[in-house]
Scaffold this motif. Structure first.
Motif, mmCIF file in Angstrom:
data_model
loop_
_atom_site.group_PDB
_atom_site.id
_atom_site.type_symbol
_atom_site.label_atom_id
_atom_site.label_comp_id
_atom_site.label_asym_id
_atom_site.label_seq_id
_atom_site.Cartn_x
_atom_site.Cartn_y
_atom_site.Cartn_z
ATOM 1 N N ARG A 313 -3.535 -2.875 1.434
ATOM 2 C CA ARG A 313 -2.445 -2.829 0.450
ATOM 3 C C ARG A 313 -2.634 -1.635 -0.479
ATOM 4 N NH1 ARG A 313 -1.590 -8.001 -3.234
ATOM 5 N NH2 ARG A 313 -3.600 -7.267 -4.068
ATOM 6 N N LEU A 314 -1.518 -0.924 -0.747
ATOM 7 C CA LEU A 314 -1.534 0.201 -1.673
ATOM 8 C C LEU A 314 -1.383 -0.306 -3.098
ATOM 9 C CD1 LEU A 314 0.655 2.890 0.143
ATOM 10 C CD2 LEU A 314 -1.748 3.110 -0.496
ATOM 11 N N ASN A 315 -2.366 0.004 -3.947
ATOM 12 C CA ASN A 315 -2.317 -0.349 -5.367
ATOM 13 C C ASN A 315 -2.335 0.959 -6.146
ATOM 14 O OD1 ASN A 315 -2.382 -1.563 -7.836
ATOM 15 N ND2 ASN A 315 -4.433 -2.454 -7.607
ATOM 16 N N GLY A 316 -1.141 1.512 -6.364
ATOM 17 C CA GLY A 316 -1.064 2.846 -6.938
ATOM 18 C C GLY A 316 -1.441 3.861 -5.880
ATOM 19 N N GLU A 317 -2.521 4.611 -6.136
ATOM 20 C CA GLU A 317 -3.001 5.587 -5.172
ATOM 21 C C GLU A 317 -4.211 5.079 -4.386
ATOM 22 O OE1 GLU A 317 -1.451 8.384 -4.449
ATOM 23 O OE2 GLU A 317 0.080 7.829 -5.924
ATOM 24 N N THR A 318 -4.694 3.892 -4.722
ATOM 25 C CA THR A 318 -5.872 3.344 -4.045
ATOM 26 C C THR A 318 -5.451 2.340 -2.983
ATOM 27 O OG1 THR A 318 -6.125 1.560 -5.641
ATOM 28 C CG2 THR A 318 -7.263 3.639 -6.115
ATOM 29 N N VAL A 319 -6.317 2.198 -1.990
ATOM 30 C CA VAL A 319 -6.072 1.250 -0.896
ATOM 31 C C VAL A 319 -7.102 0.142 -0.989
ATOM 32 C CG1 VAL A 319 -5.958 0.935 1.593
ATOM 33 C CG2 VAL A 319 -5.137 3.066 0.581
ATOM 34 N N GLU A 320 -6.635 -1.106 -1.033
ATOM 35 C CA GLU A 320 -7.545 -2.250 -1.100
ATOM 36 C C GLU A 320 -7.359 -3.135 0.131
ATOM 37 O OE1 GLU A 320 -6.674 -4.359 -4.650
ATOM 38 O OE2 GLU A 320 -4.549 -4.644 -4.209
#
Length: 461
Positions: A313-320
């Protein structure tokens, strides 16, 4: 113990009136279960069930089992509970500790009286229960607790548990088929000389010896391979009905008894070869049917396991990296090349193609670019994609297909119900024809009356 069959260590401590008599129980759990069944008006269960075996274990009280409230957790329900409309939910449960058809009947009748339960369909072959309930009137934990109150348990469908039970069923059926096939081949070897005898080739002593050999070889077929027929026929009789296994059990049983009597008397016809071959053919057909049913079930399980466990999942520019069932509508997800798409959605960035063969049957990849819909469970083939989730968990197209197939498997179509009614009438006609033949033939040749009835039953099978 009247309920579970275990020894009663403290006689008189746990007792309750069941079937017009005071019965003894081994523990408070069995007593509570028995009182619940009687209070619900389902005392007939104790008349129609198979006798409990030592080792079945006492009924467990709800407090001894895992808390049913776990099934009410919203995150957990996303994996196995589907929404069918406003306040209407659905789930597939596996019923545990089932011993016979009477147990399934009791569960189905018991649940139908539960407030808030809108629908219950139990598949007697797979022991899966398709349930629908109104979340305003009841909860899934209450449904599980109601099942536990009568001495059983239920849990969400798990393909691994189902696969283990299918392997056990296949092994037992294959052994029965092997014994019947081996017996049929050996008995036929002893029957052929009698068929080819022209009246002087086979001596009476040799013919009698072959009859006894056929009797000895057919006996394990009757005791081991024929058990499903006799068990089903006896269960039907205890429930006050006649099933398709009834004429089969009668034909096999009466044919063997008459052939055994002819062997002892050293006169009359014997049907050992016909009985063994009949059992082999019937079991072979049922084994083929079982394999087809389990193959279809494995296909459904494959679809149920089609969804990936995790999603990026994309959380802003980070991927979790998160569990796929925690995705929600509106989430942006990265799908690398070669990975499964974790939910239904729409492509936002990238261009690739997807393999949707398991959903649609189409083997050719389907091109996907910005704005194209993607189905959960399909495989992204070429380039990474960024998608926005529209449906996740039990709301996806793949999950809807699984629910429809499960409901179709549990429900009984009108054509099948009509065939069952016709089969019951046909069975009565067969039994009546055999009885009339005995009465009519006894006036002409009393010695052959029994053989006429046996021939009718065997041929009808």
């Amino acid at each position: 113990c009247f309920h579970c069959g275990l020894p009663v260590a403290e006689a008189g401590r746990w007792r309750a009136p069941v079937l017009r008599a005071v019965r003894l129980f081994c523990c408070a759990g069995c007593e509570a279960v028995a009182r619940t069944i009687v209070a619900g008006g389902f005392e007939k269960y104790y008349e129609t069930r198979e006798q409990p075996r030592a080792g079945d274990g006492p009924a467990q009280l709800p407090a001894e089992l895992s808390p049913a409230e776990l099934y009410d957790d919203s995150q957990a329900q996303r994996q196995f509970v589907a929404s069918l409309g406003e306040h209407r939910l659905s789930a597939t449960l596996i019923l545990d500790r089932i011993r016979c058809a009477a147990c399934l009947w009791l569960n189905e009748q018991w649940l139908k009286n539960l407030p808030g339960l809108l629908r219950v369909d139990i598949n007697y072959a797979t022991r899966r229960a398709q349930i629908e309930w109104d979340e305003r009137a009841t909860r899934l934990s209450r449904i599980v607790e109601a099942i536990r109150a009568i001495g059983y348990d239920a849990y969400p469908f798990d393909p691994q548990r189902q696969g283990s039970r299918d392997r056990i069923e296949r092994r037992a059926a294959l052994w029965r088929l092997f014994v019947a096939g081996f017996g049929a081949m050996q008995v036929m070897m002893y029957a052929i000389p009698a068929y080819l005898d022209d009246g002087g080739t086979l001596t009476p002593d040799a013919a009698q010896l072959m009859r006894w050999a056929s009797f000895a070889l057919t006996l394990p077929v009757l005791l081991f391979s024929c058990r499903p027929f006799f068990t089903a026929a006896w269960s039907d009789l205890k429930l006050g009905r006649i099933g398709l296994d009834t004429p089969i059990a009668l034909g096999i049983g009466v044919g063997f008894a008459a052939s055994g009597w002819a062997t002892v008397r050293a006169s009359g016809e014997v049907y050992f070869d016909s009985i063994s071959m009949l059992v082999f053919l019937l079991l072979g057909a049922r084994y083929a049917e079982m394999m087809a049913r389990q193959r279809a079930s494995r296909g459904l399980d494959r679809l149920a396991r089609w969804m990936p466990s995790y999603a990026l999942r994309l959380n802003g520019e980070t991927v979790e990296r998160i569990p796929a069932h925690t995705l929600a509508r509106g989430d942006r997800v990265v799908v690398p090349a070669g990975e499964q798409i974790p939910a239904d959605g729409v492509v936002e960035q990238g261009a690739s193609s997807a393999d949707e063969s398991l959903l649609t049957g189409e083997t050719l990849p389907v091109a996907k670019s910005a704005g194209a819909p993607v189905a959960g469970g399909s495989v992204n083939i070429e380039q990474p994609l960024v998608m926005r989730v529209t449906r996740a968990g039990t709301e996806t197209v793949a999950a809807a297909i699984v629910r429809l197939v499960e409901r179709a498997a549990a429900a009984k179509p009108r054509l099948v119900a009509g065939a069952d009614r016709f089969a019951r009438w046909l069975t009565w006609v067969v039994l009546a024809a055999a009885a009339v033949a005995v009465l009519g033939w006894s006036q002409v040749a009393p010695e052959g009356a029994l053989w006429v009835a046996v021939a009718i039953l065997v041929v009808t099978c």
